[in-house]
Design an enzyme around this catalytic site. Sequence first.
Site, short mmCIF file in Angstrom:
data_model
loop_
_atom_site.label_atom_id
_atom_site.label_comp_id
_atom_site.label_asym_id
_atom_site.label_seq_id
_atom_site.Cartn_x
_atom_site.Cartn_y
_atom_site.Cartn_z
N LYS A 194 0.83 -1.21 0.00
CA LYS A 194 0.00 0.00 0.00
C LYS A 194 0.86 1.25 0.00
O LYS A 194 2.06 1.22 0.30
CB LYS A 194 -0.92 0.02 1.22
CG LYS A 194 -0.18 0.34 2.52
CD LYS A 194 -1.13 0.61 3.68
CE LYS A 194 -0.36 1.06 4.92
NZ LYS A 194 -1.22 1.37 6.06
N ASP A 220 -5.09 -7.08 11.39
CA ASP A 220 -4.45 -5.81 11.73
C ASP A 220 -4.64 -5.57 13.21
O ASP A 220 -5.48 -6.21 13.86
CB ASP A 220 -5.06 -4.67 10.91
CG ASP A 220 -4.06 -3.53 10.65
OD1 ASP A 220 -2.97 -3.55 11.27
OD2 ASP A 220 -4.36 -2.65 9.84
#
Length: 315
Positions: A194, A220
């Site tokens: 990302k 996450d």
Amino acid sequence: MSASRLKIFTGNSNRPLAEEICRSINEPLGEATVTSFPDGESFVKINENIRGHDVFIIQSTCPPTNHNLVELLIMIDAARRASAQRITAVLPFYGYARQDRKDQPRVPITAKLVANLIVAAGANRVLTMDLHSQQIQGFFDIPVDHLYASPVFFKHLADTRRENFVVCSPDVGGMKMAAAYADVLGAGLALVAKKRTSATKVEAINVVGEVNGCDVLLVDDITETAGTLSAAAKILREHGARSIRAAVSHCILNEVAIDRLKSGLIDELITTNSTPINSHGIPVTVLSIASLLGQAIQRINSNESVTSLFRVKGF
């Protein structure tokens, strides 16, 4: 130190979790007045004798972050001035953890500042869970017991291990966590590369690993705007992922996150009650960490090891 000397108190950040922790270990929640004056100043009064006791103060520094942090500091100071023998700050969620380094000129290391404040207030020990980065433990000059929510997630995910099950990290920083999940669950491993364009916007660039026709689990430690998760889910869909779920330890969902999660890119969000959760109609499964924290409190109180809490049973 005997368990009878144990006293548990809580601020206003997440009282339901504190009550559940106390129920899990059959201990009463201590009586304390924690309110605010009309001008916003916090006021704390401990309504029990805690002289010589082992005191645990449960408080997540979730929104309103600054208010809850100051409330925690004042409670610690009140306990210290009431002659508590030992004070443990229990932070299911440690706020400011993402500000843990100087990554640009003239910025603070606020995670270290918060650690200094907690110690200066009078805490003798810290119990927390899933810090954003491991080095934050070194910001404290007092013992830190760092728990992981992963055993709670593993237990929930035990029935969902499928033939084409893949664990994916939404960024490079979470690769170690994703690898641990994949190893325990016997799943494949993938990574989304990302690029962050702002504090609320993230652009997914590429997928490393095979996800076509697979059931993907994004893992996450924290999400606030769901930008990273949404960007990862979008590119995973484009690469043929059959279903996408996300397992996140701490969810601080704001309006932007709710809108993104309502888009349907993520089929289910799995999180813990380390912070108060309002689903707002999105598919959220909230797992309780009360028993995990309760056992840790008991072990700290009786001066036992908390290492066994990291063991995962049934795999």
